[in-house]
Design a protein around this motif. Sequence first.
Motif, PDB file in Angstrom:
ATOM      1  N   GLN A  35      47.386  60.370  36.246  1.00  9.45           N
ATOM      2  CA  GLN A  35      46.501  59.354  35.666  1.00  9.45           C
ATOM      3  C   GLN A  35      47.206  57.989  35.625  1.00  9.45           C
ATOM      4  O   GLN A  35      46.619  56.956  35.952  1.00  9.45           O
ATOM      5  N   LYS A  38      47.283  56.490  39.089  1.00 10.06           N
ATOM      6  CA  LYS A  38      45.974  55.979  39.480  1.00 10.06           C
ATOM      7  C   LYS A  38      45.707  54.634  38.794  1.00 10.06           C
ATOM      8  O   LYS A  38      45.321  53.652  39.433  1.00 10.06           O
ATOM      9  N   GLU A  39      45.953  54.577  37.492  1.00  8.24           N
ATOM     10  CA  GLU A  39      45.644  53.350  36.744  1.00  8.24           C
ATOM     11  C   GLU A  39      46.594  52.207  37.097  1.00  8.24           C
ATOM     12  O   GLU A  39      46.187  51.048  37.140  1.00  8.24           O
ATOM     13  N   ALA A  41      48.136  51.805  40.029  1.00  9.44           N
ATOM     14  CA  ALA A  41      47.749  51.340  41.375  1.00  9.44           C
ATOM     15  C   ALA A  41      46.520  50.442  41.269  1.00  9.44           C
ATOM     16  O   ALA A  41      46.437  49.397  41.932  1.00  9.44           O
ATOM     17  N   THR A  42      45.574  50.810  40.429  1.00 10.87           N
ATOM     18  CA  THR A  42      44.368  49.995  40.239  1.00 10.87           C
ATOM     19  C   THR A  42      44.744  48.637  39.652  1.00 10.87           C
ATOM     20  O   THR A  42      44.279  47.593  40.123  1.00 10.87           O
ATOM     21  N   TYR A  43      45.610  48.637  38.635  1.00 16.71           N
ATOM     22  CA  TYR A  43      46.023  47.366  38.027  1.00 16.71           C
ATOM     23  C   TYR A  43      46.690  46.458  39.066  1.00 16.71           C
ATOM     24  O   TYR A  43      46.452  45.256  39.094  1.00 16.71           O
ATOM     25  N   ASN A  45      46.229  46.614  42.236  1.00 10.26           N
ATOM     26  CA  ASN A  45      45.333  46.434  43.375  1.00 10.26           C
ATOM     27  C   ASN A  45      45.971  46.910  44.693  1.00 10.26           C
ATOM     28  O   ASN A  45      45.909  46.223  45.711  1.00 10.26           O
ATOM     29  N   ARG A  47      46.884  50.820  47.055  1.00 10.70           N
ATOM     30  CA  ARG A  47      46.306  52.149  47.245  1.00 10.70           C
ATOM     31  C   ARG A  47      47.087  53.253  46.550  1.00 10.70           C
ATOM     32  O   ARG A  47      46.505  54.210  46.061  1.00 10.70           O
ATOM     33  N   HIS A  48      48.436  53.148  46.549  1.00  8.32           N
ATOM     34  CA  HIS A  48      49.225  54.290  46.075  1.00  8.32           C
ATOM     35  C   HIS A  48      50.302  53.866  45.093  1.00  8.32           C
ATOM     36  O   HIS A  48      50.892  52.796  45.222  1.00  8.32           O
ATOM     37  N   CYS A  49      50.563  54.773  44.147  1.00 10.98           N
ATOM     38  CA  CYS A  49      51.680  54.595  43.223  1.00 10.98           C
ATOM     39  C   CYS A  49      52.388  55.939  43.115  1.00 10.98           C
ATOM     40  O   CYS A  49      51.732  56.988  43.068  1.00 10.98           O
ATOM     41  N   ASN A 194      50.785  50.429  50.120  1.00 16.13           N
ATOM     42  CA  ASN A 194      49.478  50.663  50.737  1.00 16.13           C
ATOM     43  C   ASN A 194      49.571  51.666  51.873  1.00 16.13           C
ATOM     44  O   ASN A 194      48.578  51.945  52.538  1.00 16.13           O
TER      45      ASN A 194
END
Length: 376
Positions: A35, A38-39, A41-43, A45, A47-49, A194
Amino acid sequence: MKVEFFKHNIGDDEKASLIGTLDSLFLTTGERVRQFEKEFATYMNVRHCVAVTSCTEALIVCMKALGIGPGDEVITTPLTFAATSLAIIHAGAHPVWVDVEGATGNIDVSMIENAITEKTRAILPVHLYGQMCDMRKIREIADRYGLVVIEDCAHSLESQRDGVRPGQLSDAACFSFYATKSITCGEGGALITNCARLAEKAKCLRLHGINSGAEERYTKRYEHWDLLETGMKCNMSDIQASLLLPQIKKIDRFWERRREIYTMYEDAFYDLKKISMPRILPGSKSAYHLFTIWVAPETRDFFLSRLQDRGIGVAVHYRAIHLLTAFQRLYGKKRGDFPIAEKIGDSTISLPIYPRLTDEEVAHVIETVMFLCNSM
Ligand SMILES: *Cc1c(COP(=O)(O)O)cnc(C)c1O
């Protein structure tokens, strides 16, 4: 008045999140780490973390995943925490230092090409204090010579320059969640990228090189696993991720408060003749990770000592690392080899800057610095 150099932001949300994890079945890499990845990587911007136990490990994992190792050279800065170069050495490669710009303390991009040899594989810039390096130019040089770019973003979670954020022009960017970083779980780190192949390889390398995670092995029916790489052991645990998750939502609020403090310091010190400060360049959004003043080298240790006498926590980011004993022993660099990094390293003092610092505490720091300037 006692002003700590740093205070973390762990509060009720983080404590509740941690207790939730302690009541779960497995404490190691599992649902909370996924989780967080995912969050985060979204923050950012991207694709992957891939979450690991430190920024140092994230840097090593990146280099190994990109095939950088013995015989290779990695171009980086001498004005950073020792870990940036230690990561290169632990990957099996050698750091090649390039001096920094006087205005920002960041690697001098105009000197990078001179340092490139047949052995160069990567450029590893550090965005010092939160001001980003010129990533467009670095990417352009890297492409011209077929090099990879890995960013040390330990200071630059919130940074931006000419519309570019960490991880957007590099092959990978590495973050620290160490005790004094803008979000923290005591010790922790992550890489973002990415590139799906790099992320997959990093996930394998962070857990010995095994082709499945602990959670998969224990929550599903037993299946034989294989060892695909000779990996490391630096997977982030759910305990760490549960402390970080609530903080992601607060990053921008924390940044806003640091910006206020930064501006108070900057306004107060602007006219002082005995102090200069790194510049935040036009088109650049600083993370305001550290607030640093530069004083005359012969007065720096006096300032450090008097500030602490008056209850103010201080730090030094950084003395030029090529002069540290272990690096001198390995590479034999001398004073004079990187004059600008040395000059900043001999002048720099970091003052407290963090969201829980109060206006009264900031005022006390400002008054004390001004008093010391006048008493010399
Ligand atoms: C903190 C820091 C690191 C190391 O981070 P860890 O998570 O402690 O490994 C590396 N580089 C810089 C510039 C840092 O400030």
